[in-house]
Design an enzyme around this catalytic site. Structure first.
Site, short mmCIF file in Angstrom:
data_model
loop_
_atom_site.label_atom_id
_atom_site.label_comp_id
_atom_site.label_asym_id
_atom_site.label_seq_id
_atom_site.Cartn_x
_atom_site.Cartn_y
_atom_site.Cartn_z
N ASP A 89 -46.09 -19.21 77.58
CA ASP A 89 -44.71 -19.12 77.16
C ASP A 89 -44.11 -20.52 77.18
OD1 ASP A 89 -42.22 -18.28 76.47
OD2 ASP A 89 -41.79 -17.25 78.35
N SER A 90 -43.15 -20.76 76.33
CA SER A 90 -42.63 -22.12 76.14
C SER A 90 -41.65 -22.57 77.22
CB SER A 90 -41.93 -22.22 74.79
OG SER A 90 -40.78 -21.38 74.79
N GLY A 91 -41.12 -21.62 77.98
CA GLY A 91 -40.04 -21.93 78.89
C GLY A 91 -38.70 -21.40 78.40
N GLY A 92 -38.72 -20.74 77.23
CA GLY A 92 -37.49 -20.20 76.67
C GLY A 92 -36.85 -19.15 77.55
N PHE A 93 -37.66 -18.36 78.26
CA PHE A 93 -37.07 -17.34 79.13
C PHE A 93 -36.32 -17.99 80.29
CE2 PHE A 93 -37.16 -14.34 82.70
CZ PHE A 93 -36.46 -13.29 82.12
N GLN A 202 -34.90 -14.34 67.36
CA GLN A 202 -33.73 -14.10 68.21
C GLN A 202 -32.61 -13.53 67.35
OE1 GLN A 202 -33.52 -14.18 71.42
NE2 GLN A 202 -35.34 -15.34 72.05
N GLY A 229 -35.56 -12.05 73.54
CA GLY A 229 -34.17 -11.71 73.79
C GLY A 229 -33.88 -10.24 73.88
N CYS A 319 -59.79 2.28 89.26
CA CYS A 319 -59.44 1.00 89.87
C CYS A 319 -60.02 0.89 91.28
CB CYS A 319 -57.91 0.82 89.90
SG CYS A 319 -57.09 1.64 91.29
N HIS A 348 -54.18 -1.78 91.12
CA HIS A 348 -54.01 -0.43 90.54
C HIS A 348 -53.08 -0.45 89.34
CE1 HIS A 348 -53.41 3.91 90.18
NE2 HIS A 348 -52.13 3.60 90.01
#
Length: 386
Positions: A89-93, A202, A229, A319, A348
């Site tokens: 992920d780019s860091g946008g979150f 977005q 978003g 599991c 699990h």
């Protein structure tokens, strides 16, 4: 890079080829934010529970240990000993989650590090360079994840800026693919080859902004597209509506990724609306608090009624927890504060999620997905008393 093999309604069964292997879709990507799954799981554990894609975070790894060190040690795959596909992920979150610590400008985002308070600047170009040094198979463009609700004017300006950032991202990617090392060390055409850069849609919960933004970024002809978003404050029905209105505008021949979603039933409903890729911290986070998913609903292992239950968490589950330990034992570990409780519970839940997606793929292939969807409605997310 991506091909569809079958459909059932809008649900899609496909394959996405990456540098480190083929991803069978729909797929749930296990979230290894800092190159590890919270709860004490290793990369070999991920392989054992059916994980196809590991997802790591650019912002966090940039701060610690730093992309230069990761690249020096052979990239994230070697660093965490994971030989399968990887997405970063780019860091946008973090633009959303660290709102009190950041400032957004046209050039990018400035953060006060949550670790030591030092200023960190992340630009669209910088996000590309960091992710290439980390060595992910799929990198995400920098965007702004806007909280819901937000004003129309703000969301419009934000989505337009995200489009401009994406144009800059593509330009940087093209530059790197052309073998221009610039300030990115020894990155060359060979290093970029086989990797992919995806854009993010977005527009908040506003129909016209979502559609307009999707049309504009689709015109950039990227290898894949995400919907960002969502699941950040709006009601579930609103999220589904956004997916409904976006589906026809998303390139059919490209993979589609719904970021940060969600519960088992969220995933099933999003698959029914044409989504191929998913990620979410929910299964691991819930597991660490004793909430486990089963095919009969969600179970709270901390309840008193499980203290002498010698049966598995979920009958028929393959599991490591269900194959070797009882509900009573896991509850005891939680009550005793043993770290093993977290490890077994997370194993699990992630096994359940990966099994769920395997079942979804099989149902789409056989043309029975819609019946499976109806069967699961109101069940998998509900609390079970069994």
């Amino acid at each position: 890079m991506f091909s569809l093999s079958s459909t059932d309604g809008k649900a899609r069964r496909g394959r996405c080829q990456t540098l480190h292997g083929t991803v069978e879709t729909p797929v749930f990507m296990n979230v290894a934010t800092q190159a590890a799954i919270k709860g004490g799981l290793s990369s070999s554990d991920l392989a054992d529970i059916g994980c196809q894609v590991a997802l790591c975070n650019t912002y966090h790894l940039h701060l610690r240990p730093g992309e230069e060190m990761v690249q020096k040690l052979g990239g994230l795959h070697r660093f965490m000993n994971w030989d399968g596909p990887m997405l970063t992920d780019s860091g946008g979150f973090q633009v959303f989650s660290l709102a009190k610590l950041r400032k957004i400008t046209e050039e990018g985002v400035s953060f006060a590090s949550h670790i030591d308070g030092k200023r960190v600047f992340l630009s669209p170009e910088g996000a590309v360079d960091i992710q290439l040094k980390l060595g992910a198979d799929i990198i995400m463009a920098l965007d702004e994840c806007v909280e819901n609700p937000a004003s129309y004017a703000y969301v419009k300006a934000s989505s337009e800026r995200t489009t401009r950032w994406l144009e800059r991202t593509k330009a940087r990617w093209t530059e790197r693919a052309g073998g221009q090392p610039g300030d990115c060390g020894d990155l060359t055409r060979t290093f970029v080859a086989g990797r992919a850069c995806w854009g993010i849609n977005q527009g908040g919960t506003y129909e016209d902004l979502r559609i307009e933004h999707m049309k504009r970024i689709a015109g950039l002809d990227l290898p894949g597209y995400a919907v960002g978003g969502l699941a950040v404050g709006e009601e579930t029905g609103v999220m589904y509506h956004v997916l409904d209105i976006l589906e026809e505008h998303m390139p059919r021949e490209k993979p589609r990724y719904l970021m940060g979603v969600g519960t088992p039933e969220n995933i099933i409903e999003a698959v029914a609306r044409g989504i191929d890729f998913f990620d979410c911290v929910l299964p691991a986070r819930n597991a660490r608090h004793g909430h486990l998913y089963t095919w009969r609903g969600r179970l709270n292992l901390l309840n008193e009624r499980h203290k002498d239950d010698g049966g598995p968490v979920d009958d028929g589950c393959g599991c490591p927890l269900c194959q070797n330990h009882s509900r009573a034992y896991l509850r005891h570990l939680f009550k005793a504060g043993e770290i093993l409780a977290l490890r077994l519970a997370v194993l699990h839940n992630l096994y359940f999620y990966n099994s769920l997606l395997a079942r979804i793929r099989a149902e789409i292939e056989s043309g029975t997905f819609q019946g499976f969807r109806a069967q699961c409605a109101g069940l998998l997310d509900s609390r079970t008393s069994m």
